[in-house]
Design an enzyme around this catalytic site. Structure first.
Site, short mmCIF file in Angstrom:
data_model
loop_
_atom_site.label_atom_id
_atom_site.label_comp_id
_atom_site.label_asym_id
_atom_site.label_seq_id
_atom_site.Cartn_x
_atom_site.Cartn_y
_atom_site.Cartn_z
N GLU A 132 0.82 -1.20 0.00
CA GLU A 132 0.00 0.00 0.00
C GLU A 132 0.86 1.27 0.00
O GLU A 132 0.56 2.25 -0.68
CB GLU A 132 -0.93 0.01 1.22
CG GLU A 132 -2.04 -1.01 1.18
CD GLU A 132 -3.04 -0.70 0.08
OE1 GLU A 132 -2.70 -0.91 -1.11
OE2 GLU A 132 -4.15 -0.25 0.39
N THR A 185 -5.14 7.37 -5.60
CA THR A 185 -5.32 7.53 -4.15
C THR A 185 -4.39 8.60 -3.60
O THR A 185 -4.78 9.42 -2.75
CB THR A 185 -5.06 6.18 -3.44
OG1 THR A 185 -6.03 5.24 -3.92
CG2 THR A 185 -5.18 6.29 -1.93
#
Ligand code: HSE
Length: 316
Positions: A132, A185
């Site tokens: 991530e 993101t």
């Protein structure tokens, strides 16, 4: 038990934030998801390949998060064999459905299944979070934790990480509408306010607490009211063409609440029945097209309690 030589792992999509729970709440759903097939190989190190229809997913082992996570694990565990890995990258990136988490988790679970002494699921979270971090610059756990562990997860604390599974009552039906557009993101995080007022924080605390109670008791009306997000949604909604119209259409079709899934552009809605969920899905799809001219996929699902699943692939 004899360790497998080849495994196939499915890692599901996730709805992170659930509106008000920015970076602290997430659930796993049944579909879509990514698949990783991994096997032992005699040659040391990692051999990585990918099958996908999405042109923008990096396929080289230095850039792809599945390969990155696998390499981290190989470096740490120094196992006496190599790993051949193929990622079936089904989820589009920048979707708001936890695409990078699904690849990272699928990879970590697959490598782990081949290890001579595997870790327990929770022990894999730190590897998935490095995936991530690579994908978005931040090791947020609200996609990776539910993807890995299944169910609904509360990230109570990041330093040190404390992930609490929420004991859910399985009565809510979730709708996800994924419009065919993407948001990075990292960009959606950079635009957030660095500070919020006490008044906004109080509103958010109330909603997050209500959400947790609503998930545990299966109260669709309470969950719906509490997905209201005073922090990220007001800023991020502008990135999603047709957001206000789609939300209104979802509520009009019977959803109890509707907000952005993760960092968008996908949107989710919460309903109390499969019948209403399908009506809401149709309304959201129609409105994305009518208001913004964007086609979208929809998914209807309960909370996926299993998270990533491993299947042994028998030798030929
Ligand atoms: N909590 C993260 C964010 C989830 O909203 O940026 C990203 O999928």
């Amino acid at each position: 038990m004899i360790r497998p030589r080849k495994v196939s792992v499915f890692a599901p999509a996730t709805i992170a934030n659930l509106g008000s729970g920015f970076d602290v709440l997430g659930i796993a759903i049944d579909a879509p998801g990514d698949v990783v097939v991994a096997q032992r190989q005699a040659a040391p190190g990692l051999t990585f390949s990918m099958t996908t229809k999405h042109a923008d997913v990096p396929s080289d082992a230095q850039s792809n998060v599945a390969a990155y996570v696998a390499q981290l694990m190989l470096d740490e565990f120094k196992i006496p064999f190599g790993i051949g890995m193929r990622l079936y990258k089904r989820m589009p990136i920048g979707s708001g459905l936890g695409s990078s988490a699904a690849s990272s988790v699928a990879s970590a679970v697959a490598v782990n299944a081949l290890l001579p002494v595997p870790l327990d699921r929770r022990g894999l979270l730190r590897f998935a979070l490095e995936g991530e971090r690579k994908a978005s610059g931040s090791p947020h756990a609200d996609n990776a934790a539910p993807c890995l562990l299944g169910g609904a997860c509360l990230i109570r604390k990041y330093d040190p990480l404390d992930v609490i599974p929420i004991p859910i009552k399985q009565s809510l039906v979730w709708v996800v509408a994924h419009p065919h557009t993407s948001i990075r993101t990292e960009d959606a995080r950079n635009m957030l306010p660095k500070a919020i007022t006490l008044q906004t924080a109080i509103r958010q605390w109330g909603n997050i607490s209500g959400l947790t109670i609503g998930l545990a008791s299966g109260d669709a009306a309470l969950v719906g009211a509490c997905v209201e997000d005073a922090v990220a949604e007001p800023v991020r909604a502008n990135l999603i063409p047709g957001f206000a119209e789609v939300k209104e259409a979802a509520l009009r079709a019977g959803a109890h609440g509707c907000s952005i899934s993760g960092s968008g552009p996908s949107m989710f809605a919460v309903t109390a029945s499969v019948r209403v969920a399908h009506a809401v899905a149709r309304a959201m799809q129609k409105t994305f097209w009518g208001a913004a001219g964007i086609a979208c996929d929809t998914y209807v699902s309960g909370i996926n309690r299993r998270g990533a699943t491993v299947r042994r692939v028998p030798p030929r």
